[in-house]
Write a protein that holds these residues in place. Structure first.
Motif, mmCIF file in Angstrom:
data_model
loop_
_atom_site.group_PDB
_atom_site.id
_atom_site.type_symbol
_atom_site.label_atom_id
_atom_site.label_comp_id
_atom_site.label_asym_id
_atom_site.label_seq_id
_atom_site.Cartn_x
_atom_site.Cartn_y
_atom_site.Cartn_z
ATOM 1 N N ALA A 93 2.800 28.436 10.120
ATOM 2 C CA ALA A 93 2.302 28.054 8.798
ATOM 3 C C ALA A 93 1.099 27.119 8.930
ATOM 4 O O ALA A 93 0.106 27.252 8.196
ATOM 5 C CB ALA A 93 3.413 27.393 7.979
ATOM 6 N N ALA A 94 1.173 26.177 9.861
ATOM 7 C CA ALA A 94 0.056 25.245 10.059
ATOM 8 C C ALA A 94 -1.185 25.988 10.544
ATOM 9 O O ALA A 94 -2.308 25.703 10.103
ATOM 10 C CB ALA A 94 0.451 24.160 11.048
ATOM 11 N N SER A 95 -1.007 26.967 11.405
ATOM 12 C CA SER A 95 -2.142 27.746 11.914
ATOM 13 C C SER A 95 -2.781 28.577 10.808
ATOM 14 O O SER A 95 -4.008 28.662 10.700
ATOM 15 C CB SER A 95 -1.693 28.664 13.047
ATOM 16 O OG SER A 95 -1.285 27.910 14.151
ATOM 17 N N ILE A 96 -1.944 29.185 9.965
ATOM 18 C CA ILE A 96 -2.469 29.982 8.852
ATOM 19 C C ILE A 96 -3.220 29.086 7.875
ATOM 20 O O ILE A 96 -4.315 29.423 7.409
ATOM 21 C CB ILE A 96 -1.328 30.755 8.152
ATOM 22 C CG1 ILE A 96 -0.785 31.830 9.079
ATOM 23 C CG2 ILE A 96 -1.814 31.367 6.840
ATOM 24 C CD1 ILE A 96 0.467 32.529 8.565
ATOM 25 N N ALA A 97 -2.659 27.928 7.553
ATOM 26 C CA ALA A 97 -3.314 26.999 6.632
ATOM 27 C C ALA A 97 -4.642 26.506 7.208
ATOM 28 O O ALA A 97 -5.645 26.414 6.497
ATOM 29 C CB ALA A 97 -2.396 25.825 6.326
ATOM 30 N N SER A 98 -4.643 26.195 8.480
ATOM 31 C CA SER A 98 -5.872 25.740 9.134
ATOM 32 C C SER A 98 -6.940 26.824 9.099
ATOM 33 O O SER A 98 -8.105 26.560 8.810
ATOM 34 C CB SER A 98 -5.573 25.335 10.570
ATOM 35 O OG SER A 98 -6.761 25.004 11.247
ATOM 36 N N PHE A 99 -6.522 28.048 9.360
ATOM 37 C CA PHE A 99 -7.457 29.177 9.322
ATOM 38 C C PHE A 99 -8.046 29.344 7.911
ATOM 39 O O PHE A 99 -9.248 29.507 7.737
ATOM 40 C CB PHE A 99 -6.758 30.461 9.762
ATOM 41 C CG PHE A 99 -7.607 31.683 9.632
ATOM 42 C CD1 PHE A 99 -8.619 31.942 10.545
ATOM 43 C CD2 PHE A 99 -7.403 32.578 8.590
ATOM 44 C CE1 PHE A 99 -9.419 33.071 10.421
ATOM 45 C CE2 PHE A 99 -8.191 33.704 8.462
ATOM 46 C CZ PHE A 99 -9.202 33.956 9.370
ATOM 47 N N GLU A 100 -7.194 29.305 6.902
ATOM 48 C CA GLU A 100 -7.652 29.441 5.518
ATOM 49 C C GLU A 100 -8.598 28.301 5.136
ATOM 50 O O GLU A 100 -9.597 28.511 4.461
ATOM 51 C CB GLU A 100 -6.459 29.479 4.559
ATOM 52 C CG GLU A 100 -5.612 30.724 4.668
ATOM 53 C CD GLU A 100 -6.342 31.961 4.173
ATOM 54 O OE1 GLU A 100 -7.201 31.865 3.289
ATOM 55 O OE2 GLU A 100 -6.041 33.042 4.701
ATOM 56 N N PHE A 101 -8.272 27.079 5.569
ATOM 57 C CA PHE A 101 -9.118 25.930 5.257
ATOM 58 C C PHE A 101 -10.493 26.078 5.907
ATOM 59 O O PHE A 101 -11.518 25.858 5.263
ATOM 60 C CB PHE A 101 -8.432 24.641 5.735
ATOM 61 C CG PHE A 101 -9.221 23.396 5.444
ATOM 62 C CD1 PHE A 101 -9.329 22.894 4.154
ATOM 63 C CD2 PHE A 101 -9.887 22.730 6.461
ATOM 64 C CE1 PHE A 101 -10.068 21.766 3.886
ATOM 65 C CE2 PHE A 101 -10.636 21.592 6.215
ATOM 66 C CZ PHE A 101 -10.712 21.104 4.918
ATOM 67 N N ASP A 102 -10.517 26.481 7.177
ATOM 68 C CA ASP A 102 -11.781 26.680 7.873
ATOM 69 C C ASP A 102 -12.601 27.807 7.242
ATOM 70 O O ASP A 102 -13.815 27.725 7.140
ATOM 71 C CB ASP A 102 -11.545 26.991 9.356
ATOM 72 C CG ASP A 102 -10.997 25.799 10.119
ATOM 73 O OD1 ASP A 102 -11.118 24.655 9.619
ATOM 74 O OD2 ASP A 102 -10.462 26.006 11.242
ATOM 75 N N LEU A 103 -11.896 28.844 6.794
ATOM 76 C CA LEU A 103 -12.562 29.972 6.165
ATOM 77 C C LEU A 103 -13.197 29.559 4.831
ATOM 78 O O LEU A 103 -14.328 29.945 4.529
ATOM 79 C CB LEU A 103 -11.567 31.115 5.960
ATOM 80 C CG LEU A 103 -12.112 32.441 5.476
ATOM 81 C CD1 LEU A 103 -13.101 33.005 6.483
ATOM 82 C CD2 LEU A 103 -10.994 33.425 5.236
ATOM 83 N N ALA A 104 -12.494 28.747 4.067
ATOM 84 C CA ALA A 104 -13.008 28.272 2.785
ATOM 85 C C ALA A 104 -14.226 27.365 2.964
ATOM 86 O O ALA A 104 -15.158 27.390 2.161
ATOM 87 C CB ALA A 104 -11.907 27.552 2.001
ATOM 88 N N GLU A 105 -14.222 26.556 4.026
ATOM 89 C CA GLU A 105 -15.354 25.669 4.292
ATOM 90 C C GLU A 105 -16.613 26.440 4.678
ATOM 91 O O GLU A 105 -17.714 26.041 4.355
ATOM 92 C CB GLU A 105 -15.021 24.684 5.414
ATOM 93 C CG GLU A 105 -14.219 23.509 4.979
ATOM 94 C CD GLU A 105 -14.035 22.508 6.127
ATOM 95 O OE1 GLU A 105 -14.348 22.838 7.292
ATOM 96 O OE2 GLU A 105 -13.578 21.393 5.835
ATOM 97 N N SER A 106 -16.450 27.539 5.373
ATOM 98 C CA SER A 106 -17.601 28.292 5.853
ATOM 99 C C SER A 106 -18.273 29.100 4.754
ATOM 100 O O SER A 106 -19.385 29.551 4.920
ATOM 101 C CB SER A 106 -17.209 29.197 7.026
ATOM 102 O OG SER A 106 -16.315 30.196 6.568
ATOM 103 N N VAL A 107 -17.601 29.296 3.635
ATOM 104 C CA VAL A 107 -18.180 30.105 2.536
ATOM 105 C C VAL A 107 -18.982 29.276 1.631
ATOM 106 O O VAL A 107 -19.403 28.353 1.471
ATOM 107 C CB VAL A 107 -17.079 30.826 1.727
ATOM 108 C CG1 VAL A 107 -17.658 31.568 0.561
ATOM 109 C CG2 VAL A 107 -16.307 31.749 2.630
#
Length: 107
Positions: A93-107
């Motif tokens: 869950a932490a890895s998925i959340a981190s991935f989503e957070f990083d993805l949102a920042e890059s957009v």
């Protein structure tokens, strides 16, 4: 009575010949200059810095290395088929959340 032998009184042809010779000399001088510039250009050289050489070596290592770590893939397959592979839900869950957070920042 004056006799014109071979049109000697016409200075236009003489002037034209002189102009042609002058133009030919200019062309020869220009060709000599171009030849000299070509000789100077052929003496240029370059050198590769140690950093550039190191980057080239690293690039070669990257190109030679496999994209997928086949050994790791085989280990995971064995662990999954034998039932030894355990999933940590919190870590997942932490890895998925981190991935989503990083993805949102890059957009």
């Amino acid at each position: 009575m004056a006799i014109n032998i071979n049109n000697l009184s016409n200075t236009g042809q003489v002037k034209q010949k002189v102009d042609q010779q002058t133009q030919l000399k200019k062309q020869n001088a220009q060709n000599a200059t171009n030849t000299e510039q070509a000789k100077v250009a052929s003496k240029d050289s370059f050198s590769i810095t140690p950093q550039a050489k190191q980057l080239g070596d690293l690039q070669k290592k990257i190109e030679d290395s496999p994209i997928v770590d086949q050994k790791k893939v085989e280990e995971l397959k064995k662990a999954i088929t034998s039932g030894d592979y355990k999933i940590n839900p919190e870590k997942l869950a932490a890895s998925i959340a981190s991935f989503e957070f990083d993805l949102a920042e890059s957009v």
